[in-house]
Design a protein around this motif. Structure first.
Motif, PDB file in Angstrom:
ATOM      1  N   VAL A   7      -3.222  -3.912   2.332  1.00 53.29           N
ATOM      2  CA  VAL A   7      -4.013  -4.877   1.507  1.00 53.29           C
ATOM      3  C   VAL A   7      -5.567  -4.820   1.782  1.00 53.29           C
ATOM      4  CG1 VAL A   7      -4.562  -7.437   1.190  1.00 53.29           C
ATOM      5  CG2 VAL A   7      -2.377  -6.565   1.613  1.00 53.29           C
ATOM      6  N   CYS A   8      -6.322  -4.487   0.638  1.00 54.08           N
ATOM      7  CA  CYS A   8      -7.911  -4.309   1.050  1.00 54.08           C
ATOM      8  C   CYS A   8      -8.445  -5.400   2.072  1.00 54.08           C
ATOM      9  CB  CYS A   8      -8.632  -4.297  -0.443  1.00 54.08           C
ATOM     10  SG  CYS A   8     -10.454  -4.520   0.112  1.00 54.08           S
ATOM     11  N   ARG A   9      -9.251  -5.010   2.982  1.00 52.07           N
ATOM     12  CA  ARG A   9      -9.483  -5.685   4.067  1.00 52.07           C
ATOM     13  C   ARG A   9     -10.804  -6.923   3.586  1.00 52.07           C
ATOM     14  NH1 ARG A   9      -8.424  -1.618   7.627  1.00 52.07           N
ATOM     15  NH2 ARG A   9      -7.297  -2.512   9.118  1.00 52.07           N
ATOM     16  N   ILE A  10     -11.397  -6.544   2.500  1.00 52.24           N
ATOM     17  CA  ILE A  10     -12.411  -7.512   1.803  1.00 52.24           C
ATOM     18  C   ILE A  10     -11.735  -8.120   0.712  1.00 52.24           C
ATOM     19  CG2 ILE A  10     -14.549  -7.196   0.683  1.00 52.24           C
ATOM     20  CD1 ILE A  10     -15.533  -5.149   2.192  1.00 52.24           C
ATOM     21  N   CYS A  11     -11.344  -7.415  -0.434  1.00 47.29           N
ATOM     22  CA  CYS A  11     -10.940  -8.274  -1.543  1.00 47.29           C
ATOM     23  C   CYS A  11      -9.431  -8.638  -1.637  1.00 47.29           C
ATOM     24  CB  CYS A  11     -11.290  -7.471  -2.888  1.00 47.29           C
ATOM     25  SG  CYS A  11     -10.250  -6.291  -3.202  1.00 47.29           S
ATOM     26  N   GLY A  12      -8.652  -8.232  -0.695  1.00 49.90           N
ATOM     27  CA  GLY A  12      -7.176  -8.591  -1.086  1.00 49.90           C
ATOM     28  C   GLY A  12      -6.270  -7.726  -1.966  1.00 49.90           C
ATOM     29  N   PHE A  50      -9.160   4.224  -0.574  1.00 53.28           N
ATOM     30  CA  PHE A  50     -10.532   3.315  -1.166  1.00 53.28           C
ATOM     31  C   PHE A  50      -9.767   2.312  -2.081  1.00 53.28           C
ATOM     32  CE2 PHE A  50     -12.553   3.495  -5.612  1.00 53.28           C
ATOM     33  CZ  PHE A  50     -13.931   3.478  -5.048  1.00 53.28           C
ATOM     34  N   CYS A  51     -10.410   1.106  -2.442  1.00 51.61           N
ATOM     35  CA  CYS A  51     -10.103   0.012  -3.054  1.00 51.61           C
ATOM     36  C   CYS A  51     -10.915   0.124  -4.351  1.00 51.61           C
ATOM     37  CB  CYS A  51     -10.369  -1.214  -2.273  1.00 51.61           C
ATOM     38  SG  CYS A  51      -9.995  -2.801  -3.376  1.00 51.61           S
ATOM     39  N   PRO A  52     -10.298   0.479  -5.561  1.00 58.31           N
ATOM     40  CA  PRO A  52     -11.155   0.550  -6.696  1.00 58.31           C
ATOM     41  C   PRO A  52     -11.696  -0.970  -7.317  1.00 58.31           C
ATOM     42  CG  PRO A  52      -8.637   1.146  -7.092  1.00 58.31           C
ATOM     43  CD  PRO A  52      -8.936   0.487  -5.700  1.00 58.31           C
ATOM     44  N   GLN A  53     -11.333  -1.887  -6.565  1.00 63.06           N
ATOM     45  CA  GLN A  53     -11.313  -3.253  -7.126  1.00 63.06           C
ATOM     46  C   GLN A  53     -12.913  -3.681  -6.479  1.00 63.06           C
ATOM     47  OE1 GLN A  53      -9.854  -5.389  -9.173  1.00 63.06           O
ATOM     48  NE2 GLN A  53      -8.438  -3.791  -9.518  1.00 63.06           N
ATOM     49  N   CYS A  54     -13.172  -3.200  -5.159  1.00 62.24           N
ATOM     50  CA  CYS A  54     -14.251  -3.660  -4.371  1.00 62.24           C
ATOM     51  C   CYS A  54     -15.126  -2.454  -3.966  1.00 62.24           C
ATOM     52  CB  CYS A  54     -14.156  -4.691  -3.416  1.00 62.24           C
ATOM     53  SG  CYS A  54     -13.202  -4.006  -2.058  1.00 62.24           S
ATOM     54  N   THR A  55     -14.583  -1.193  -4.011  1.00 62.26           N
ATOM     55  CA  THR A  55     -14.974   0.004  -3.752  1.00 62.26           C
ATOM     56  C   THR A  55     -15.031   0.230  -1.975  1.00 62.26           C
ATOM     57  OG1 THR A  55     -17.514  -0.259  -3.236  1.00 62.26           O
ATOM     58  CG2 THR A  55     -16.835  -0.090  -5.506  1.00 62.26           C
TER      59      THR A  55
HETATM   60 ZN   LIG Z   1     -11.025  -4.389  -2.124  1.00 62.34          ZN
END
Ligand SMILES: [Zn+2]
Length: 423
Positions: A7-12, A50-55
């Motif tokens: 799970v992305c640490r910033i945006c989930g 890499f998280c494409p949602q929040c980079t």
């Molecule tokens: Zn993210």
């Protein structure tokens, strides 16, 4: 065991794309006390996604705390450049926000208090440092320090007991916090309404452009772009208000936050536009970085072997996290380096994780007189070169740097040796 982070640490977001795997790697602080400990050494997968949602770029595995070695101690005061940096910050903020006697300056992961010390001439200071023995050193030297991990809960306690802070400094810690949104929420809580949050982090764009793959290790969870910092600050109720190039340690940013409602400076807009123009809102530049890293995995040891041809000798310098990752990923072991010198007395007499190179005092360089010194702590190269000036001038030794391409550094003319600058 290591748990997998999906799970992305910033945006989930749960949609995370693979960037680079460095294979199985020992924790960077797991120095061996005896060479025979190699038999029970643990290694864990090291990779970034890499998280494409929040980079946001982040590691995939979280180590169990029992596999992270607590007895390794780093005192900031051992680095003269960090001491100078503390003075620079104290002078800067005394002017910029007119700090006065009643004001509070806080620091997170404040180590032995060396950054806060120069602020004491102007205002009150308070550090938060989870390593109890290091916090004790700070307290003994008159820098009041809470020996705890910082998070939103600690922040409530600190604000209640010490009052709000007009400046909160976080150097090289935000990238090392697993629950980073909660950490920044804590900052937002501790800060005064006009307060500044001063963050120093390695910049992912620099890492990718200069192939600094050795910046990646297990305890370094986040690799920030300005876009990701912007998103992180907003998640936690702050605004990314200003960004600048740090200059120190090469390739790091100073990101400054303020409470929500503040208008960002033109610097923030410029960085965001540049990142978009260079493709950093997509995975493409990171994929290029991964390709260049894989090429270095063979290029670096080949280059070092070529230097050894004809009976020349090479030693390493710097048993820091970077050195552990670099030597393990590129298989730079005992058949290449005779030893690794490091200033930390806590590492001397031990063996580097994974590659099991002996760590010795820098004095050994002057006894063994290696022809080349492979600088793995390349981010401190200027400082190392200054400290080891005699290696070049008296022994005619040559320094070798690893990234973005392995190379021998041209010998500095004697007249160009830089005097120690006092600020
Ligand atoms: Zn993210």
């Amino acid at each position: 065991m290591a748990s997998i982070i999906d799970v992305c640490r910033i945006c989930g977001s749960t949609e995370l794309h693979d960037v680079l795997s460095l294979g199985d790697m020992p924790p960077v602080n797991s120095f061996l006390r005896r060479e025979s400990d190699a038999a029970v050494e643990k290694k864990f997968p090291l990779a970034i996604v890499f998280c494409p949602q929040c980079t946001h770029v982040q590691t995939t595995h979280l180590l169990d705390p029992k596999d992270i070695f607590e007895d390794y101690i780093y005192f900031s005061s051992m680095s003269s450049s960090v001491v100078r940096h503390g003075h620079t910050l104290a002078e800067r903020y005394a002017k910029e926000i007119a700090l006065a006697a009643g004001d509070l300056v806080g620091e997170l992961a404040s180590n032995d208090g060396c950054i806060l010390k120069p602020f004491r001439d102007t205002c009150r200071v308070y550090g938060v440092e989870p390593a109890k023995n290091i916090a004790q050193v700070a307290n003994d030297e008159g820098v009041p320090t809470l020996p705890e991990f910082f998070n939103s809960k600690t922040a409530r306690k600190v604000r209640e007991e010490q009052g709000p802070a007009r400046l909160i400094i976080a150097r090289n810690v935000v990238a090392h916090v697993p629950e980073v949104v909660d950490f920044i929420r804590g900052v937002a809580h501790w800060l005064t309404d006009d307060g500044i949050f001063h963050v120093e982090v390695p910049y992912v764009v620099e890492m990718a452009d200069k192939v600094e793959f050795d910046t990646i290790y297990h305890e370094h969870f986040s690799y920030f772009s300005v876009a990701a910092l912007d998103r992180l600050f907003r998640e936690a109720g702050l605004v990314l208000w200003d960004v600048e190039d740090l200059g120190l340690h090469g390739g790091s940013l100073i990101a400054r936050g303020k409470k929500a409602g503040t208008e960002p400076t033109a610097n923030v807009k410029r960085y965001l536009e540049k990142e978009r123009a260079e493709g950093y809102s997509t995975i493409a530049p990171l994929r290029r970085f991964a390709e260049r890293t894989r090429a270095l995995q063979t290029r670096i040891p080949e280059y070092l072997y070529s230097l050894k041809a004809g009976g020349k000798t090479i030693a390493g310098y710097g048993a820091a996290a970077k050195g552990v990752v670099l030597s393990n990923y590129c298989n730079v072991g005992k058949d290449i380096l005779d030893f690794v010198a490091d200033r930390s007395p806590y590492k001397q007499g031990k063996w580097m994780p994974g590659v099991h190179l002996p760590v010795v005092s820098p004095d050994r360089i002057f006894a063994a007189k290696p022809d080349y010194l492979f600088v793995m702590a390349w981010n401190f190269f200027d400082e190392i070169r200054e400290q080891l000036a005699r290696y070049e001038t008296e022994l005619a030794g040559k320094f070798v740097l690893p990234v973005p391409e392995p190379r021998v550094v041209a010998t500095a003319p004697v007249s160009a040796a830089r005097p120690e600058t006092k600020k």
